[in-house]
Design a protein around this motif. Structure first.
Motif, short mmCIF file in Angstrom:
data_model
loop_
_atom_site.label_atom_id
_atom_site.label_comp_id
_atom_site.label_asym_id
_atom_site.label_seq_id
_atom_site.Cartn_x
_atom_site.Cartn_y
_atom_site.Cartn_z
N GLY A 18 0.80 -1.22 0.00
CA GLY A 18 0.00 0.00 0.00
C GLY A 18 0.83 1.26 0.00
N SER A 19 1.96 1.26 0.68
CA SER A 19 2.81 2.46 0.72
C SER A 19 3.39 2.76 -0.67
N HIS A 20 3.71 1.72 -1.44
CA HIS A 20 4.20 1.93 -2.80
C HIS A 20 3.08 2.44 -3.71
N LEU A 21 1.90 1.88 -3.55
CA LEU A 21 0.75 2.34 -4.34
C LEU A 21 0.44 3.80 -4.01
N LEU A 22 0.48 4.17 -2.75
CA LEU A 22 0.20 5.55 -2.36
C LEU A 22 1.17 6.51 -3.04
N LEU A 23 2.45 6.19 -3.05
CA LEU A 23 3.44 7.06 -3.71
C LEU A 23 3.17 7.18 -5.20
N GLN A 24 2.73 6.10 -5.83
CA GLN A 24 2.40 6.16 -7.25
C GLN A 24 1.19 7.05 -7.50
N LEU A 25 0.18 6.94 -6.65
CA LEU A 25 -1.01 7.78 -6.80
C LEU A 25 -0.67 9.25 -6.60
N LEU A 26 0.16 9.55 -5.60
CA LEU A 26 0.54 10.94 -5.33
C LEU A 26 1.33 11.56 -6.46
N SER A 27 2.09 10.76 -7.17
CA SER A 27 2.90 11.30 -8.27
C SER A 27 2.15 11.33 -9.60
N ASN A 28 0.95 10.77 -9.64
CA ASN A 28 0.16 10.73 -10.86
C ASN A 28 -0.73 11.98 -10.94
N ASP A 29 -0.56 12.78 -11.98
CA ASP A 29 -1.31 14.03 -12.13
C ASP A 29 -2.80 13.82 -12.37
N LYS A 30 -3.20 12.63 -12.77
CA LYS A 30 -4.63 12.37 -13.00
C LYS A 30 -5.40 12.26 -11.69
N PHE A 31 -4.70 11.98 -10.59
CA PHE A 31 -5.35 11.86 -9.29
C PHE A 31 -5.26 13.20 -8.56
N VAL A 32 -6.42 13.76 -8.23
CA VAL A 32 -6.47 15.06 -7.58
C VAL A 32 -6.66 14.96 -6.07
N LYS A 33 -7.11 13.81 -5.58
CA LYS A 33 -7.30 13.62 -4.14
C LYS A 33 -7.11 12.15 -3.81
N ILE A 34 -6.30 11.89 -2.79
CA ILE A 34 -6.09 10.54 -2.30
C ILE A 34 -6.37 10.56 -0.80
N THR A 35 -7.31 9.75 -0.37
CA THR A 35 -7.66 9.64 1.04
C THR A 35 -7.14 8.31 1.56
N SER A 36 -6.37 8.37 2.63
CA SER A 36 -5.85 7.17 3.28
C SER A 36 -6.57 6.99 4.60
N ILE A 37 -7.14 5.82 4.80
CA ILE A 37 -7.81 5.46 6.05
C ILE A 37 -6.98 4.37 6.70
N SER A 38 -6.48 4.66 7.90
CA SER A 38 -5.62 3.67 8.57
C SER A 38 -5.65 3.85 10.08
N ARG A 39 -5.07 2.87 10.76
CA ARG A 39 -4.99 2.93 12.22
C ARG A 39 -3.70 3.59 12.68
N SER A 40 -2.69 3.63 11.83
CA SER A 40 -1.43 4.27 12.21
C SER A 40 -1.05 5.34 11.18
N PRO A 41 -0.30 6.35 11.59
CA PRO A 41 0.05 7.45 10.69
C PRO A 41 0.93 7.00 9.53
N LEU A 42 0.79 7.69 8.42
CA LEU A 42 1.62 7.43 7.25
C LEU A 42 3.04 7.90 7.53
N LYS A 43 4.01 7.25 6.90
CA LYS A 43 5.41 7.59 7.10
C LYS A 43 5.96 8.36 5.91
N ILE A 44 5.19 9.33 5.44
CA ILE A 44 5.65 10.18 4.33
C ILE A 44 5.44 11.64 4.74
N ASP A 45 6.03 12.55 3.96
CA ASP A 45 5.89 13.98 4.22
C ASP A 45 4.51 14.44 3.79
#
Length: 71
Positions: A18-45
């Motif tokens: 999931g962390s790799h997929l999240l980075l791919q979504l964030l770098s893709n200009d076609k995606f304007v919003k990515i919502t992450s639902i989790s029990r622990s905080p993400l380890k990215i900036d």
């Protein structure tokens, strides 16, 4: 005509795959919003990722507090 844009909701963005997929979504200009639902905080900036919306919950068996993110 504007190119299509997308939104994504992820459960499991803190895991190995999931962390790799999240980075791919964030770098893709076609995606304007990515919502992450989790029990622990993400380890990215999160400050430099304006399209990222992080929702932290206590239990995955009750997602009612995330309802607005699904719309």
């Amino acid at each position: 005509m504007n190119p299509p844009t997308f939104k994504a909701i992820m459960i499991g963005a803190t895991g190995a795959t999931g962390s790799h997929l999240l980075l791919q979504l964030l770098s893709n200009d076609k995606f304007v919003k990515i919502t992450s639902i989790s029990r622990s905080p993400l380890k990215i900036d999160k400050k430099n990722n304006k399209k990222l919306n992080e929702i932290l919950i206590d239990h995955m068996n009750d997602l009612s507090s995330t309802e607005t993110a699904w719309k």
